[in-house]
Design a protein around this motif. Sequence first.
Motif, short mmCIF file in Angstrom:
data_model
loop_
_atom_site.label_atom_id
_atom_site.label_comp_id
_atom_site.label_asym_id
_atom_site.label_seq_id
_atom_site.Cartn_x
_atom_site.Cartn_y
_atom_site.Cartn_z
N UNK A 155 0.61 -1.49 0.09
CA UNK A 155 0.11 -0.10 -0.16
C UNK A 155 1.00 1.40 0.06
N UNK A 156 2.01 0.70 0.75
CA UNK A 156 2.72 2.51 1.15
C UNK A 156 3.86 2.59 -0.27
N UNK A 157 3.59 2.00 -0.47
CA UNK A 157 4.86 1.75 -1.42
C UNK A 157 3.60 1.72 -3.42
N UNK A 158 2.55 1.51 -3.21
CA UNK A 158 1.82 1.76 -4.27
C UNK A 158 1.94 0.69 -5.47
N UNK A 159 2.50 -1.01 -5.14
CA UNK A 159 2.17 -1.69 -5.79
C UNK A 159 1.00 -1.98 -6.03
N UNK A 160 0.22 -2.34 -7.57
CA UNK A 160 -0.26 -2.05 -7.63
C UNK A 160 -0.88 -3.93 -7.83
N UNK A 161 0.37 -4.46 -8.29
CA UNK A 161 -0.20 -5.85 -8.24
C UNK A 161 -0.51 -6.51 -7.38
N UNK A 162 0.60 -6.15 -5.46
CA UNK A 162 0.34 -6.85 -4.63
C UNK A 162 -0.97 -6.27 -4.09
N UNK A 445 -19.61 -1.79 -3.06
CA UNK A 445 -19.96 -2.42 -1.84
C UNK A 445 -18.11 -3.96 -1.82
N UNK A 446 -17.99 -3.84 -2.54
CA UNK A 446 -16.22 -5.07 -2.93
C UNK A 446 -15.23 -3.69 -2.00
N UNK A 447 -14.04 -4.59 -2.27
CA UNK A 447 -13.70 -3.98 -1.75
C UNK A 447 -12.43 -3.57 -3.07
N UNK A 448 -12.32 -1.62 -3.63
CA UNK A 448 -12.51 -1.40 -4.54
C UNK A 448 -10.88 -0.86 -4.23
N UNK A 449 -9.17 -0.95 -5.24
CA UNK A 449 -8.32 -0.50 -5.37
C UNK A 449 -8.83 0.32 -6.46
N UNK A 450 -7.58 1.20 -6.17
CA UNK A 450 -7.03 2.03 -7.39
C UNK A 450 -6.78 1.10 -8.17
N UNK A 451 -5.30 -0.64 -7.73
CA UNK A 451 -4.86 -1.26 -8.76
C UNK A 451 -6.05 -2.15 -9.61
N UNK A 452 -7.29 -2.32 -8.61
CA UNK A 452 -8.28 -2.91 -9.42
C UNK A 452 -8.79 -2.26 -9.88
N UNK A 453 -9.35 -1.13 -10.58
CA UNK A 453 -10.12 -0.29 -10.81
C UNK A 453 -9.04 -0.42 -11.89
N UNK A 454 -8.39 0.36 -12.65
CA UNK A 454 -6.83 0.24 -13.24
C UNK A 454 -6.94 -1.02 -14.46
N UNK A 462 -1.08 4.89 -12.27
CA UNK A 462 -0.89 6.27 -11.98
C UNK A 462 -1.78 6.44 -13.10
N UNK A 463 -1.63 6.40 -14.43
CA UNK A 463 -2.40 7.30 -15.68
C UNK A 463 -3.63 7.27 -15.04
#
Length: 543
Positions: A155-162, A445-454, A462-463
């Motif tokens: 999370x703090x390193x913004x590792x989208x895959x993890x 209602x689901x766990x949504x992260x920026x990585x998932x949306x991207x 980032x984009x």
Amino acid sequence: MYKVLLVDDEPLVREYLRLHIASNHPDWEVAGEAMDGQEAWDMLQDVRVHLVITDIKMPVVDGLELCRRLSQSENPPIILILSGFDEFSLARDALRFGVQNYLLKPVVHDELAEALAKVTAQLDRKFHEELAALAMGKVSKESQTQVVRQFLKSLVSDDSVEIKALYPLVFRLKVQLIETEGLIMVLDLDEDRLAQKGIPYGDISVFRFILNQMTGELSEASGSGFVFLDEDQHTCVLVTGEDKNDIEHKCRSLYGKVSSAMLANTGITVSGALGTFESELFHLQYSHAKATETLNHRLFMEEPSLFNGWNEDVQLQRLAILEQTLSSLQFAIPDRNEAAFLMAVKRFFESLPHISSVHVMKFGLYLLRQLANGPLERQGGFLESAYHHLQQMHRNPSELSIQAVLGLFQEIFHRLTKGGKEEPVHENEQDIVSRVRTYIYSHYAEPLSLALLAEKMGISPGYLSSIFHKTMQESYIKFLTRVRMEQAAKLLKANPPVKVYDVSEKVGYVSVKHFSHVFKQFHHMPPGEYQEKHLSAAEWPAL
């Protein structure tokens, strides 16, 4: 196979329902039939069913009384009411007993099929959630801790895959990372003290491991927070509490204990820094970035301390000087510009009130860390060699002068010099953002992260973050929070009243306390008070 109980005093209605279910719904089995509520109640003492389809007006015990009894039983089945137009007011009364589904008589084939399909989907979701919960319950506490640590690191390193891989696990484990507010505290060894003690460069990682272990043990003993390592091997702690004062007190208390334990057991001091207070989980990377930046303030100090970036006037000036210095050094190296390199070093040391061996050691080690993944990456044993030269500088303080300092960094420069494209746009930005908004409305209602949306959009995190903020004038996390709070308000207005903890889960929150905190910030009152205020506006939900 799901089981249904049919309850109606008209045999033709029961026969129609039985034949329709047998011929059109292979996942369903009619477990029994009853002519009134009492007969149905007696049958349900011995038979477990998933659905009860019941008429309202019946002799002996009517449908409303049966609904009341079922609502008070343990793990009640879903109830589907059959009502005539003249019985609508009675059907509304069933709301008090948790009934949410009804069909009008005479029953239409397509409406019955649709109703059963929706109940089937509801039961399927419940089954999968229970199965996942059972699996998560078998995960050991140690494994859960490892999952949380790795998730916080990503999370703090913004590792989208993890993040994409681990966030659903953390969500399923129902780990309450933030309830109201929290921040990241970053701790690190004072490496100049290691050098002073003659510790070899290769052994620094051993002492970092010791620091992390001690912090973890002391944090667990005091319940101070979640401990993890970031990509730079700094020990980080997510500290939460009731309010800012409580959080800061926990941080200072834990820092004091860790510092004392490290000094007593290893003779090494520890410095730390506090990040910004955040109330959203996915904003913790900002807290970590601030703490990491603030930790660099130790380069200007000779004694260890726990720094914060909240009173920023002096710190901002110093950190600006450091940033300018590092930028100049990084440009000077590929250009092989020795004069610019040494000028930047000189400018930094001239900004200090005085030059000490501690300052030289700290700045030198900082520079080596910053360049370690760049120019120094191919230099083999150069890091150890430079570290040794810094140790020699400390052992000969009489030789310490600006000329001696520049001579040291000149040698570093000589060894060093031996030796991203922008996201392509395949789709209109507004169209991408529109698709993201639609996806959020459908899956809030689901766990949504920026990585998932991207990933769903086929672009980089980032984009997506950039174009979403540019188009919507707010971050995706603020938009997601707003959608969740608006949906929560609708649920809290429903009749019958939905429990606050159920609303919390339905809009994607693991912690009821965190949900209540965010809801109060958004609607200016706690969810319970909001529900009480708007309860009279409830409407009958259509199936």
